[in-house]
Scaffold this motif. Structure first.
Motif, PDB file in Angstrom:
ATOM      1  N   ALA A  24     122.575  25.974  -2.123  1.00 23.02           N
ATOM      2  CA  ALA A  24     123.728  25.627  -2.890  1.00 23.02           C
ATOM      3  C   ALA A  24     123.413  26.021  -4.330  1.00 23.02           C
ATOM      4  O   ALA A  24     124.263  26.893  -5.162  1.00 23.02           O
ATOM      5  CB  ALA A  24     124.028  24.336  -3.028  1.00 23.02           C
ATOM      6  N   ALA A  25     122.252  25.778  -4.998  1.00 24.41           N
ATOM      7  CA  ALA A  25     121.853  26.026  -6.262  1.00 24.41           C
ATOM      8  C   ALA A  25     121.874  27.616  -6.357  1.00 24.41           C
ATOM      9  O   ALA A  25     122.146  28.176  -7.462  1.00 24.41           O
ATOM     10  CB  ALA A  25     120.486  25.351  -6.503  1.00 24.41           C
ATOM     11  N   LEU A  26     121.291  28.250  -5.631  1.00 23.74           N
ATOM     12  CA  LEU A  26     121.282  29.625  -5.692  1.00 23.74           C
ATOM     13  C   LEU A  26     122.452  30.353  -5.482  1.00 23.74           C
ATOM     14  O   LEU A  26     122.888  31.352  -6.087  1.00 23.74           O
ATOM     15  CB  LEU A  26     120.145  30.329  -4.345  1.00 23.74           C
ATOM     16  N   GLU A  27     123.392  29.905  -4.737  1.00 25.40           N
ATOM     17  CA  GLU A  27     124.604  30.460  -4.467  1.00 25.40           C
ATOM     18  C   GLU A  27     125.427  30.135  -5.751  1.00 25.40           C
ATOM     19  O   GLU A  27     126.354  31.020  -6.186  1.00 25.40           O
ATOM     20  CB  GLU A  27     125.498  29.599  -3.228  1.00 25.40           C
ATOM     21  N   LYS A  28     125.346  29.052  -6.589  1.00 27.69           N
ATOM     22  CA  LYS A  28     125.774  28.879  -7.613  1.00 27.69           C
ATOM     23  C   LYS A  28     125.264  29.489  -8.816  1.00 27.69           C
ATOM     24  O   LYS A  28     126.254  30.287  -9.795  1.00 27.69           O
ATOM     25  CB  LYS A  28     125.572  27.266  -8.091  1.00 27.69           C
ATOM     26  N   LEU A  29     124.109  29.926  -8.635  1.00 28.23           N
ATOM     27  CA  LEU A  29     123.421  30.695  -9.779  1.00 28.23           C
ATOM     28  C   LEU A  29     124.011  32.371  -9.448  1.00 28.23           C
ATOM     29  O   LEU A  29     124.561  33.019 -10.694  1.00 28.23           O
ATOM     30  CB  LEU A  29     121.843  30.879  -9.556  1.00 28.23           C
ATOM     31  N   ALA A  30     124.206  32.895  -8.322  1.00 29.47           N
ATOM     32  CA  ALA A  30     124.981  34.123  -8.285  1.00 29.47           C
ATOM     33  C   ALA A  30     126.256  34.002  -8.693  1.00 29.47           C
ATOM     34  O   ALA A  30     126.713  35.006  -9.358  1.00 29.47           O
ATOM     35  CB  ALA A  30     124.894  34.336  -6.661  1.00 29.47           C
ATOM     36  N   LYS A  31     127.139  32.930  -8.348  1.00 31.32           N
ATOM     37  CA  LYS A  31     128.531  33.100  -8.747  1.00 31.32           C
ATOM     38  C   LYS A  31     128.555  32.943 -10.507  1.00 31.32           C
ATOM     39  O   LYS A  31     129.358  33.776 -11.056  1.00 31.32           O
ATOM     40  CB  LYS A  31     129.253  31.606  -8.292  1.00 31.32           C
ATOM     41  N   PHE A  32     127.452  32.046 -11.012  1.00 30.66           N
ATOM     42  CA  PHE A  32     127.436  31.969 -12.481  1.00 30.66           C
ATOM     43  C   PHE A  32     127.154  33.402 -13.178  1.00 30.66           C
ATOM     44  O   PHE A  32     127.680  33.808 -14.205  1.00 30.66           O
ATOM     45  CB  PHE A  32     126.486  31.136 -12.680  1.00 30.66           C
ATOM     46  N   ALA A  33     126.173  34.094 -12.573  1.00 25.70           N
ATOM     47  CA  ALA A  33     125.707  35.572 -12.974  1.00 25.70           C
ATOM     48  C   ALA A  33     127.141  36.282 -13.068  1.00 25.70           C
ATOM     49  O   ALA A  33     127.271  37.174 -13.712  1.00 25.70           O
ATOM     50  CB  ALA A  33     124.767  35.963 -12.186  1.00 25.70           C
ATOM     51  N   GLN A  34     127.958  36.243 -11.885  1.00 27.16           N
ATOM     52  CA  GLN A  34     128.887  37.290 -11.653  1.00 27.16           C
ATOM     53  C   GLN A  34     130.080  36.852 -12.975  1.00 27.16           C
ATOM     54  O   GLN A  34     130.733  37.672 -13.313  1.00 27.16           O
ATOM     55  CB  GLN A  34     129.529  37.068 -10.476  1.00 27.16           C
ATOM     56  N   GLU A  35     130.173  35.577 -13.297  1.00 29.19           N
ATOM     57  CA  GLU A  35     131.179  35.190 -14.078  1.00 29.19           C
ATOM     58  C   GLU A  35     130.761  35.206 -15.591  1.00 29.19           C
ATOM     59  O   GLU A  35     131.661  35.307 -16.392  1.00 29.19           O
ATOM     60  CB  GLU A  35     131.800  33.770 -13.849  1.00 29.19           C
ATOM     61  N   ASN A  36     129.408  34.999 -15.811  1.00 30.88           N
ATOM     62  CA  ASN A  36     129.121  34.646 -17.116  1.00 30.88           C
ATOM     63  C   ASN A  36     127.719  35.749 -17.614  1.00 30.88           C
ATOM     64  O   ASN A  36     127.259  35.416 -18.525  1.00 30.88           O
ATOM     65  CB  ASN A  36     128.631  33.293 -17.515  1.00 30.88           C
ATOM     66  N   GLY A  37     127.477  36.771 -16.581  1.00 28.57           N
ATOM     67  CA  GLY A  37     126.594  37.510 -16.802  1.00 28.57           C
ATOM     68  C   GLY A  37     126.057  37.938 -18.213  1.00 28.57           C
ATOM     69  O   GLY A  37     125.064  37.841 -18.803  1.00 28.57           O
ATOM     70  N   ALA A  38     127.077  38.718 -18.879  1.00 25.53           N
ATOM     71  CA  ALA A  38     126.911  39.254 -20.373  1.00 25.53           C
ATOM     72  C   ALA A  38     126.389  38.305 -21.455  1.00 25.53           C
ATOM     73  O   ALA A  38     125.573  38.496 -22.127  1.00 25.53           O
ATOM     74  CB  ALA A  38     128.126  40.024 -20.624  1.00 25.53           C
ATOM     75  N   GLU A  39     127.229  37.190 -21.323  1.00 25.33           N
ATOM     76  CA  GLU A  39     126.700  36.227 -22.338  1.00 25.33           C
ATOM     77  C   GLU A  39     125.360  35.557 -21.838  1.00 25.33           C
ATOM     78  O   GLU A  39     124.713  34.895 -22.727  1.00 25.33           O
ATOM     79  CB  GLU A  39     127.723  35.027 -22.502  1.00 25.33           C
ATOM     80  N   ALA A  40     125.097  35.431 -20.485  1.00 24.75           N
ATOM     81  CA  ALA A  40     124.076  34.590 -19.903  1.00 24.75           C
ATOM     82  C   ALA A  40     122.754  35.168 -19.738  1.00 24.75           C
ATOM     83  O   ALA A  40     121.832  34.885 -19.285  1.00 24.75           O
ATOM     84  CB  ALA A  40     124.398  33.699 -18.974  1.00 24.75           C
TER      85      ALA A  40
END
Length: 227
Positions: A24-40
């Motif tokens: 679940a943590a890895l899936e959330k990281l993938a989603k986080f990267a897709q949504e906030n990638g440039a800033e993060a």
């Protein structure tokens, strides 16, 4: 905002090793990267090695989630971030790495090479040898991934003169018996462009092998290519 993002990424990374929460943590990281990638980007780059380690997990679901998270992180990162990711990529192809991790690492490098060939070209010196060695791996999945990866990174030299001979270079990486044939073909390559580091890096395994060959003819041909 940056502090909040860092805290969120760190919290998810800390859960990767948890058997219940890892996927679940890895899936959330993938989603986080897709949504906030440039800033993060800085925080995701720092987390990349932990994500890559998870590609060698015993659980197939965790492995797949880690692979997808790695790809999502790479998609949002600047090509200049490759330098920071190299230790994790090299570790993923090392002798100590598990076969699933090797396979995932090779797939990720191949994908990155397709999207950012110039960035990969600058790192061919570090990538060609470990990738070429894995083209002879005993695991068929790793071998197949390595051959595909070798083909992709070999196309990142930026040298058009070398392009018609790349198939021979990839074949030679897979078998010692094909070294002679590859050296003969490379001898017929007329370089109009300057031979810069990326092109030389791709030829280096074959030329090194040829220079250590017992046949004098092969050694002389390698010397002529280098010259």
């Amino acid at each position: 905002m940056a502090a909040a993002m860092k805290g969120q990424v760190d919290a998810l990374v800390a859960q990767i090793s948890d058997k219940k929460e890892g996927q679940a943590a890895l899936e959330k990281l993938a989603k986080f990267a897709q949504e906030n990638g440039a800033e993060a980007q800085p925080f995701l780059a720092a987390a990349f090695d932990k994500v890559m380690e998870a590609t060698g997990d015993k659980s197939k679901n965790v492995k797949e989630a880690a692979t997808e998270a790695s790809k999502a992180i790479l998609k949002c990162l600047s090509p200049f971030a490759l330098e920071a990711l190299m230790p994790a990529l090299i570790a993923g192809m090392s002798v100590k790495a598990k076969p699933p991790q090797k396979e995932a690492t090779l797939q990720i490098i191949a994908d990155f090479a397709t999207v950012n060939p110039k960035a990969v070209g600058f790192k061919l010196v570090d990538l060609v040898t470990p990738v070429s060695e894995l083209t002879c791996d005993i695991k068929k999945e790793v071998k197949a991934a390595a051959i595909d990866c070798m083909e992709k990174i070999a196309s990142c030299t930026g040298n058009k003169d070398l392009d018609p001979f790349l198939d021979a270079v990839v074949e030679a990486a897979q078998s010692l018996d094909k070294t002679h044939k590859c050296v003969e073909r490379l001898a017929g390559c007329v370089f109009v462009q300057n031979v810069e580091t990326p092109a030389l890096a791709v030829m280096l395994p074959v030329l090194t092998r040829g220079l250590h060959d017992k046949a004098e003819k092969v050694k002389r041909t390698c010397c002529l290519i280098v010259d």
